[in-house]
Design a protein around this motif. Structure first.
Motif, mmCIF file in Angstrom:
data_model
loop_
_atom_site.group_PDB
_atom_site.id
_atom_site.type_symbol
_atom_site.label_atom_id
_atom_site.label_comp_id
_atom_site.label_asym_id
_atom_site.label_seq_id
_atom_site.Cartn_x
_atom_site.Cartn_y
_atom_site.Cartn_z
ATOM 1 N N THR A 279 -52.038 -40.063 -81.221
ATOM 2 C CA THR A 279 -52.104 -41.258 -80.059
ATOM 3 C C THR A 279 -52.595 -42.677 -80.171
ATOM 4 O OG1 THR A 279 -52.541 -39.590 -77.859
ATOM 5 C CG2 THR A 279 -53.176 -42.336 -77.486
ATOM 6 N N ALA A 280 -54.214 -42.976 -80.517
ATOM 7 C CA ALA A 280 -54.028 -44.381 -81.818
ATOM 8 C C ALA A 280 -52.856 -45.006 -82.383
ATOM 9 C CB ALA A 280 -54.998 -44.137 -82.406
ATOM 10 N N LYS A 281 -52.055 -44.348 -83.272
ATOM 11 C CA LYS A 281 -51.504 -44.946 -84.074
ATOM 12 C C LYS A 281 -50.126 -45.453 -83.024
ATOM 13 C CE LYS A 281 -50.819 -41.624 -87.963
ATOM 14 N NZ LYS A 281 -50.821 -40.757 -88.157
ATOM 15 N N GLN A 282 -49.953 -44.911 -81.988
ATOM 16 C CA GLN A 282 -49.348 -45.175 -81.150
ATOM 17 C C GLN A 282 -49.267 -46.856 -80.726
ATOM 18 O OE1 GLN A 282 -47.848 -42.945 -77.919
ATOM 19 N NE2 GLN A 282 -47.205 -41.311 -79.965
ATOM 20 N N VAL A 283 -50.529 -47.414 -80.269
ATOM 21 C CA VAL A 283 -50.911 -48.131 -79.823
ATOM 22 C C VAL A 283 -51.751 -49.609 -80.900
ATOM 23 C CG1 VAL A 283 -51.375 -46.976 -77.366
ATOM 24 C CG2 VAL A 283 -53.138 -47.294 -79.347
ATOM 25 N N LEU A 284 -52.270 -49.368 -82.131
ATOM 26 C CA LEU A 284 -52.789 -49.355 -82.972
ATOM 27 C C LEU A 284 -51.535 -50.839 -83.564
ATOM 28 C CD1 LEU A 284 -53.901 -47.482 -85.827
ATOM 29 C CD2 LEU A 284 -55.261 -49.477 -84.443
ATOM 30 N N PRO A 285 -49.719 -50.761 -83.462
ATOM 31 C CA PRO A 285 -49.777 -52.731 -83.379
ATOM 32 C C PRO A 285 -50.090 -53.928 -82.599
ATOM 33 C CG PRO A 285 -48.155 -50.883 -84.451
ATOM 34 C CD PRO A 285 -49.661 -49.879 -83.742
ATOM 35 N N GLU A 286 -49.493 -53.044 -81.672
ATOM 36 C CA GLU A 286 -50.304 -53.442 -80.304
ATOM 37 C C GLU A 286 -52.177 -54.440 -80.302
ATOM 38 O OE1 GLU A 286 -48.777 -54.433 -75.229
ATOM 39 O OE2 GLU A 286 -48.365 -52.141 -76.563
ATOM 40 N N LEU A 287 -52.452 -53.677 -80.945
ATOM 41 C CA LEU A 287 -53.933 -54.295 -80.303
ATOM 42 C C LEU A 287 -54.454 -54.270 -81.767
ATOM 43 C CD1 LEU A 287 -55.871 -50.677 -80.214
ATOM 44 C CD2 LEU A 287 -55.007 -52.171 -78.709
ATOM 45 N N ALA A 288 -53.021 -53.962 -82.850
ATOM 46 C CA ALA A 288 -53.499 -55.381 -84.121
ATOM 47 C C ALA A 288 -53.101 -56.907 -83.731
ATOM 48 C CB ALA A 288 -53.358 -55.093 -85.727
ATOM 49 N N GLU A 289 -52.475 -56.823 -82.922
ATOM 50 C CA GLU A 289 -51.295 -58.220 -82.071
ATOM 51 C C GLU A 289 -53.068 -59.085 -81.181
ATOM 52 O OE1 GLU A 289 -47.688 -57.671 -80.647
ATOM 53 O OE2 GLU A 289 -46.877 -57.058 -83.223
ATOM 54 N N GLY A 290 -53.415 -58.354 -80.688
ATOM 55 C CA GLY A 290 -54.691 -58.806 -80.400
ATOM 56 C C GLY A 290 -53.785 -59.220 -79.009
ATOM 57 N N ARG A 291 -53.795 -58.035 -78.749
ATOM 58 C CA ARG A 291 -53.274 -57.417 -76.750
ATOM 59 C C ARG A 291 -54.158 -56.255 -76.067
ATOM 60 N NH1 ARG A 291 -47.367 -57.867 -78.504
ATOM 61 N NH2 ARG A 291 -47.193 -55.618 -78.186
ATOM 62 N N ASP A 292 -54.050 -56.632 -75.221
ATOM 63 C CA ASP A 292 -54.801 -55.625 -74.352
ATOM 64 C C ASP A 292 -53.459 -54.528 -73.373
ATOM 65 O OD1 ASP A 292 -57.247 -56.054 -74.716
ATOM 66 O OD2 ASP A 292 -57.132 -57.580 -73.106
ATOM 67 N N VAL A 293 -53.225 -53.297 -74.089
ATOM 68 C CA VAL A 293 -52.232 -52.454 -73.492
ATOM 69 C C VAL A 293 -52.281 -51.912 -72.273
ATOM 70 C CG1 VAL A 293 -51.549 -49.970 -73.788
ATOM 71 C CG2 VAL A 293 -52.550 -51.000 -75.933
ATOM 72 N N GLN A 294 -51.507 -52.322 -71.039
ATOM 73 C CA GLN A 294 -51.436 -51.958 -70.040
ATOM 74 C C GLN A 294 -50.460 -50.438 -69.579
ATOM 75 O OE1 GLN A 294 -49.651 -55.388 -68.469
ATOM 76 N NE2 GLN A 294 -51.719 -55.977 -67.670
ATOM 77 N N ARG A 295 -50.901 -49.498 -69.124
ATOM 78 C CA ARG A 295 -50.714 -48.303 -68.474
ATOM 79 C C ARG A 295 -49.950 -48.453 -66.811
ATOM 80 N NH1 ARG A 295 -50.206 -45.298 -73.310
ATOM 81 N NH2 ARG A 295 -51.275 -45.906 -74.612
ATOM 82 N N PRO A 296 -48.694 -47.481 -66.948
ATOM 83 C CA PRO A 296 -48.236 -47.530 -65.741
ATOM 84 C C PRO A 296 -49.007 -46.731 -64.467
ATOM 85 C CG PRO A 296 -46.726 -46.211 -67.182
ATOM 86 C CD PRO A 296 -48.234 -47.137 -67.984
ATOM 87 N N TRP A 297 -49.605 -47.332 -63.459
ATOM 88 C CA TRP A 297 -49.619 -46.987 -62.164
ATOM 89 C C TRP A 297 -49.271 -46.509 -60.847
ATOM 90 C CZ3 TRP A 297 -52.514 -49.566 -58.023
ATOM 91 C CH2 TRP A 297 -53.364 -48.738 -56.886
ATOM 92 N N LEU A 298 -49.086 -44.877 -60.370
ATOM 93 C CA LEU A 298 -48.280 -44.423 -59.843
ATOM 94 C C LEU A 298 -49.077 -44.635 -58.583
ATOM 95 C CD1 LEU A 298 -45.487 -43.628 -59.043
ATOM 96 C CD2 LEU A 298 -47.116 -40.894 -59.451
ATOM 97 N N GLY A 299 -50.071 -44.750 -58.579
ATOM 98 C CA GLY A 299 -51.011 -44.570 -56.893
ATOM 99 C C GLY A 299 -51.813 -43.409 -56.562
#
Length: 411
Positions: A279-299
């Motif tokens: 799970t971390a491997k999937q988001v590490l590139p985005e985190l390394a670019e200094g971004r906060d990951v946004q997940r979709p919300w159904l509600g």
């Protein structure tokens, strides 16, 4: 409340979810008193392991008291006789734990806040990148990082993914000798295999514990209330302060990031959980670019119809569909509400009226909240999805546009 969400904060002060259930909100409208008992038990059980807000009077508040009574660090113990330093066999795997610790421990760091501590580990020594839990650094732009138990550095919170409880911290790679830990493949983890945890429990010195993988594919909750999927369960002792530290296999590879324990006493009782390293491997590139990951919300909050058929036979008689996810609740002003999704309600005469049952998302059949979350993880805020729902025996298609998952969900 939502797509496998709930209301768990890092201090464990609001309702949590036990392993195996991603339903976020009311679990049994037909029996409100029973629901309250479940929620109270869950609130006492699921405890995030990292930095706890001091105002909440949580685990680290206790640690701050203990800190004044203990003399730390503990004096070094005498070396063990060489005859005892031999490989041990655990979970059918022979491993030299002292040698593994010596090899891996330099890559594990302590992350300090003014109200407690957590753990992290180096994933990129050249860039000074350290992986930890989001709840360890929540609300901070900088933290103090202790490297090699002697060098204190300022760490910058580079990027976060609150919905998977992960964060990346950057330190100056020239300021201390950094050792990156090898990352394993969490998809290959099997129950019964050796599990090793290294971290700083309750603010003590760097510690190692060992056990086995107790289970895989568990479900918990992130600090945002969103469901955490595919958690690794272990009986290796982990406690508050271990948050963000590595869970290792017999080869010394990171297979997970320790994040929560299931306990009625806010201490370890043999049930701990780690976010899979994949799970971390999937988001590490985005985190390394200094971004906060946004997940979709159904509600929404919901529960598998198959569970309702087993546990609530009276309500089951009111549901036409035999599979899918019953919508318990719909958040105000959410994508689900805007699309017209109907929640479960109760008439003034006490009769429970079942809400819509989600049968599929974009044509993909769903049976559990986890199925919905897993599919939404392939989408981004702004994407449009089509829900096929059963409304009291009548099948409808509802289109909705996904929105970013709120950092804090409040009714």
């Amino acid at each position: 409340p939502a797509d496998g969400s709930g209301a768990v904060a890092s201090d464990g002060s609001v309702p949590g979810v036990s392993a195996g259930s991603a339903a976020a909100a009311p679990q049994a409208p037909p029996a409100p008193s029973r629901r309250r008992r479940y929620q109270a038990l869950a609130a006492a059980a699921l405890v995030a392991l990292g930095a706890v807000l001091g105002a909440a009077g949580g685990t680290f508040a206790t640690w701050k008291v203990l800190q004044g009574r203990l003399s730390l660090p503990a004096p070094a113990s005498a070396p063990l006789p060489s005859s005892l330093l031999r490989p041990v066999v655990l979970a059918g795997q022979e491993v030299d734990l002292p040698a593994l610790y010596e090899r891996v421990a330099p890559g594990v760091v302590r992350i300090d806040r003014d109200d407690g501590n957590g753990t992290g580990f180096v994933v990129d020594a050249l860039r000074g990148h350290i992986l930890t839990n989001y709840h360890v650094v929540r609300g901070r732009k900088t933290v103090e990082v202790l490297v090699d138990d002697r060098i204190r550095l300022q760490g910058q919170v580079l990027g976060t993914d609150p919905s998977t409880d992960l964060a990346l911290v950057r330190v100056d790679p020239q300021a201390a000798p950094l050792v990156a830990l090898p990352l394993g493949n969490s998809d290959q983890v099997r129950p019964g295999e050796l599990a090793i945890a290294i971290g700083y429990p309750l603010g003590t010195g760097k510690s190692i514990t060992a056990g086995i993988i107790s289970g895989v594919g568990r479900t918990g909750q992130a600090p945002t209330g969103r469901g955490l999927l595919n958690l690794i369960q272990t009986d290796a002792a982990i406690n508050p302060g271990n948050s963000g530290g590595p869970l290792l296999n017999a080869a010394g590879e990171v297979i997970g990031i320790n994040t929560q324990i299931l306990s009625p006493v806010r201490g370890f009782t043999g049930i701990g959980f780690a976010v899979p390293i994949n799970t971390a491997k999937q988001v590490l590139p985005e985190l390394a670019e200094g971004r906060d990951v946004q997940r979709p919300w159904l509600g929404i909050s919901g529960e598998a119809v198959s569970t309702i058929l087993r546990q609530y036979p009276d309500l089951a008689q009111e549901i036409q569909a035999k599979e899918g996810v019953l919508v318990w609740d719909v958040y105000p002003n959410s994508p689900a509400e805007k699309a017209g999704l109907r929640p479960t309600t109760q008439s003034r005469y006490g009769r429970v009226v079942p809400g819509d049952v989600i049968l599929s998302v974009d044509g993909r059949p769903v049976r559990t909240i986890q199925d919905i979350l897993a599919y939404l993880d392939t989408k981004k805020p702004g994407d449009t999805v089509t829900l096929q729902v059963d409304r009291q025996g009548r099948q409808l298609e509802l289109k909705l546009t996904l929105e970013p998952w709120p950092t804090n969900l409040n009714r």
